[in-house]
Write a protein that holds these residues in place. Structure first.
Motif, mmCIF file in Angstrom:
data_model
loop_
_atom_site.group_PDB
_atom_site.id
_atom_site.type_symbol
_atom_site.label_atom_id
_atom_site.label_comp_id
_atom_site.label_asym_id
_atom_site.label_seq_id
_atom_site.Cartn_x
_atom_site.Cartn_y
_atom_site.Cartn_z
ATOM 1 N N PRO A 135 -33.539 95.594 96.555
ATOM 2 C CA PRO A 135 -33.752 94.813 98.160
ATOM 3 C C PRO A 135 -34.709 93.674 98.044
ATOM 4 O O PRO A 135 -35.562 93.721 96.842
ATOM 5 N N LEU A 136 -34.693 92.841 98.614
ATOM 6 C CA LEU A 136 -35.502 91.509 98.667
ATOM 7 C C LEU A 136 -35.578 90.845 97.330
ATOM 8 O O LEU A 136 -36.237 89.855 96.844
ATOM 9 N N ALA A 137 -34.183 90.830 96.678
ATOM 10 C CA ALA A 137 -33.939 89.892 95.555
ATOM 11 C C ALA A 137 -32.498 89.780 95.394
ATOM 12 O O ALA A 137 -32.067 89.406 94.228
ATOM 13 N N ALA A 138 -32.089 89.352 96.598
ATOM 14 C CA ALA A 138 -30.377 88.994 96.566
ATOM 15 C C ALA A 138 -30.061 87.858 95.560
ATOM 16 O O ALA A 138 -29.133 87.853 94.958
ATOM 17 N N ALA A 139 -30.804 86.551 95.868
ATOM 18 C CA ALA A 139 -30.469 85.562 95.025
ATOM 19 C C ALA A 139 -30.536 85.857 93.614
ATOM 20 O O ALA A 139 -29.950 85.302 92.646
ATOM 21 N N TYR A 140 -31.778 86.262 93.158
ATOM 22 C CA TYR A 140 -31.995 86.691 91.810
ATOM 23 C C TYR A 140 -31.053 87.473 91.273
ATOM 24 O O TYR A 140 -30.590 87.287 90.087
ATOM 25 N N THR A 141 -30.667 88.555 92.030
ATOM 26 C CA THR A 141 -29.557 89.503 91.524
ATOM 27 C C THR A 141 -28.111 88.900 91.373
ATOM 28 O O THR A 141 -27.624 88.897 90.225
ATOM 29 N N ALA A 142 -28.072 88.114 92.241
ATOM 30 C CA ALA A 142 -26.674 87.172 92.135
ATOM 31 C C ALA A 142 -26.491 86.490 90.791
ATOM 32 O O ALA A 142 -25.617 86.187 90.085
ATOM 33 N N SER A 143 -27.885 85.644 90.442
ATOM 34 C CA SER A 143 -27.765 84.722 89.322
ATOM 35 C C SER A 143 -27.623 85.528 88.035
ATOM 36 O O SER A 143 -27.041 84.988 87.008
ATOM 37 N N LYS A 144 -28.220 86.719 88.045
ATOM 38 C CA LYS A 144 -28.104 87.811 86.915
ATOM 39 C C LYS A 144 -26.708 88.444 86.799
ATOM 40 O O LYS A 144 -26.011 88.630 85.753
ATOM 41 N N GLN A 145 -26.291 88.871 87.931
ATOM 42 C CA GLN A 145 -24.705 89.388 87.996
ATOM 43 C C GLN A 145 -23.678 88.298 87.371
ATOM 44 O O GLN A 145 -22.723 88.862 86.671
ATOM 45 N N ALA A 146 -23.925 87.051 87.500
ATOM 46 C CA ALA A 146 -22.814 85.915 87.352
ATOM 47 C C ALA A 146 -23.033 85.991 85.818
ATOM 48 O O ALA A 146 -21.885 85.733 85.046
ATOM 49 N N ILE A 147 -24.072 86.171 85.230
ATOM 50 C CA ILE A 147 -24.094 86.112 83.638
ATOM 51 C C ILE A 147 -23.595 87.372 82.961
ATOM 52 O O ILE A 147 -22.956 87.217 82.028
ATOM 53 N N GLU A 148 -23.608 88.569 83.684
ATOM 54 C CA GLU A 148 -22.934 89.737 83.251
ATOM 55 C C GLU A 148 -21.487 89.393 83.073
ATOM 56 O O GLU A 148 -20.988 89.541 82.114
ATOM 57 N N GLY A 149 -20.754 88.951 84.074
ATOM 58 C CA GLY A 149 -19.238 88.573 83.959
ATOM 59 C C GLY A 149 -19.021 87.680 83.239
ATOM 60 O O GLY A 149 -18.116 87.554 82.261
ATOM 61 N N PHE A 150 -20.155 86.483 82.807
ATOM 62 C CA PHE A 150 -19.783 85.302 82.127
ATOM 63 C C PHE A 150 -19.769 85.987 80.626
ATOM 64 O O PHE A 150 -18.822 85.600 79.780
ATOM 65 N N THR A 151 -20.802 86.734 80.149
ATOM 66 C CA THR A 151 -21.077 87.136 78.915
ATOM 67 C C THR A 151 -19.680 88.299 78.686
ATOM 68 O O THR A 151 -19.136 88.134 77.428
ATOM 69 N N GLY A 152 -19.245 89.012 79.430
ATOM 70 C CA GLY A 152 -18.231 89.981 79.147
ATOM 71 C C GLY A 152 -16.967 89.117 78.627
ATOM 72 O O GLY A 152 -16.351 89.572 77.979
ATOM 73 N N SER A 153 -16.608 88.241 79.657
ATOM 74 C CA SER A 153 -15.304 87.374 79.638
ATOM 75 C C SER A 153 -15.615 86.663 78.300
ATOM 76 O O SER A 153 -14.642 86.585 77.381
ATOM 77 N N LEU A 154 -16.847 86.153 77.807
ATOM 78 C CA LEU A 154 -16.950 85.114 76.841
ATOM 79 C C LEU A 154 -16.921 86.029 75.339
ATOM 80 O O LEU A 154 -16.372 85.813 74.420
ATOM 81 N N ALA A 155 -16.980 87.362 75.462
ATOM 82 C CA ALA A 155 -16.785 88.326 74.470
ATOM 83 C C ALA A 155 -15.712 88.308 73.933
ATOM 84 O O ALA A 155 -15.287 88.523 72.664
ATOM 85 N N HIS A 156 -14.694 88.406 74.637
ATOM 86 C CA HIS A 156 -13.266 88.308 74.412
ATOM 87 C C HIS A 156 -12.723 87.074 73.808
ATOM 88 O O HIS A 156 -12.144 86.922 72.935
ATOM 89 N N GLU A 157 -13.172 86.088 74.708
ATOM 90 C CA GLU A 157 -13.018 84.576 74.163
ATOM 91 C C GLU A 157 -13.493 84.170 72.573
ATOM 92 O O GLU A 157 -12.700 83.569 72.034
ATOM 93 N N LEU A 158 -14.597 84.825 72.422
ATOM 94 C CA LEU A 158 -15.106 84.385 71.012
ATOM 95 C C LEU A 158 -15.015 85.254 69.973
ATOM 96 O O LEU A 158 -15.270 84.814 68.836
ATOM 97 N N ALA A 159 -14.595 86.444 70.318
ATOM 98 C CA ALA A 159 -14.148 87.571 69.147
ATOM 99 C C ALA A 159 -13.320 86.846 68.053
ATOM 100 O O ALA A 159 -13.549 87.183 66.874
ATOM 101 N N GLU A 160 -12.393 86.220 68.530
ATOM 102 C CA GLU A 160 -11.212 85.464 67.575
ATOM 103 C C GLU A 160 -12.026 84.806 66.371
ATOM 104 O O GLU A 160 -11.525 84.754 65.379
ATOM 105 N N PHE A 161 -13.184 84.041 66.672
ATOM 106 C CA PHE A 161 -13.919 83.336 65.923
ATOM 107 C C PHE A 161 -15.137 83.767 65.392
ATOM 108 O O PHE A 161 -15.875 83.101 64.837
ATOM 109 N N GLY A 162 -15.414 85.160 65.405
ATOM 110 C CA GLY A 162 -16.455 85.812 64.744
ATOM 111 C C GLY A 162 -17.711 85.589 65.502
ATOM 112 O O GLY A 162 -18.826 85.982 64.851
ATOM 113 N N VAL A 163 -17.533 85.139 66.737
ATOM 114 C CA VAL A 163 -18.902 85.147 67.674
ATOM 115 C C VAL A 163 -18.977 86.110 68.503
ATOM 116 O O VAL A 163 -18.008 86.491 69.244
ATOM 117 N N ARG A 164 -20.256 86.969 68.696
ATOM 118 C CA ARG A 164 -20.518 87.964 69.347
ATOM 119 C C ARG A 164 -21.159 87.463 70.621
ATOM 120 O O ARG A 164 -22.254 86.709 70.148
#
Length: 247
Positions: A135-164
């Protein structure tokens, strides 16, 4: 010899991560908005560069000056604690500019060189609030949750090029001055109507049952940077590990 560029190295996690990588024999590019060389060891394997992750020109200059980067650690971030209804939207946007868009911009800046070499690791430091929102950290939590999804998606996108891509999720570390790393005093964001609710929460923050040490985070980042498997998440600290196991 490998090179790591680390953002947000003036204190807290970033400073400890830079020290850890340097101690392991790596070349370290330690970046800060306002460079301070006195906080890091003097070494020909360690350089301090100015970097504002919200400024495109600053990002371009730092990446060019760093040379080939084997590991990017996106650690720079700002916190905000308070009732969401009392948090100005201008400040919400400021949190996202650093914690979300700054990470994305840094990542976008290093992908081409890593893709061309078919090698590299991008480690994004988020928070245990992505495992159990507090609680009392909604904006911060949202900003970090966005990076969780971003990183997970990028893991698939960049694996083809040897980047983790990897996520390090630190628990609560009082020494990082989370609530102080903002330009709005906490109590300005706690309306009187929230006072009774906020009191016990702040008391819990002051005396948590488990905390995370800066060294826990440095070790987790080191593990993530050197892990060649497809593992994505690395909780850091006893409290974060406990949350992850119950997620």
């Amino acid at each position: 010899m490998k090179t790591a560029l680390i953002t947000g190295c003036s204190s807290g996690y970033g400073l400890e991560i830079a020290r850890h990588f340097h101690a392991q024999g790596w070349t370290v590019i330690a970046t800060m908005r306002k460079p301070r060389e006195d906080v890091l060891p003097r070494s020909d394997r360690l350089r301090v560069l100015p970097l504002d992750v919200t400024a495109p020109a600053s990002i371009a200059d730092a990446v060019e000056a760093a040379g080939p980067i084997d590991v990017l650690v996106n650690n720079a971030g700002i916190g905000v604690v308070g009732a969401f209804e009392a948090t100005p939207m201008a400040h919400v946007r400021k949190v996202f500019e650093t914690n979300t868009f700054g990470v994305m911009a840094m990542t976008q800046a290093v992908i081409p060189q890593m893709r061309e070499r078919r090698s590299g690791v991008i480690v994004n430091v988020t928070s245990s609030v992505t495992l159990a929102p507090m609680p009392l950290a909604a904006a911060y939590t949202a900003s970090k949750q966005a990076i969780e999804g971003f990183t997970g998606s990028l893991a698939h996108e960049l694996a083809e090029f040897g980047v983790r891509t990897k996520l390090v999720e630190p628990g609560y570390a009082p020494t990082t001055r989370f609530a102080a790393n903002t330009d709005i005093p906490v109590m300005d964001l706690i309306p009187e109507t929230y006072a009774d609710y906020a009191g016990p929460i702040f008391a819990a923050f002051a005396n948590p049952p488990m905390t995370t040490k800066e060294s826990d985070v440095a070790e987790a980042v080191w593990m993530a940077a050197n892990d060649t498997t497809a593992r994505l998440r690395y909780p850091a600290g006893a409290d974060a590990v406990a949350l992850a196991s119950n997620a």
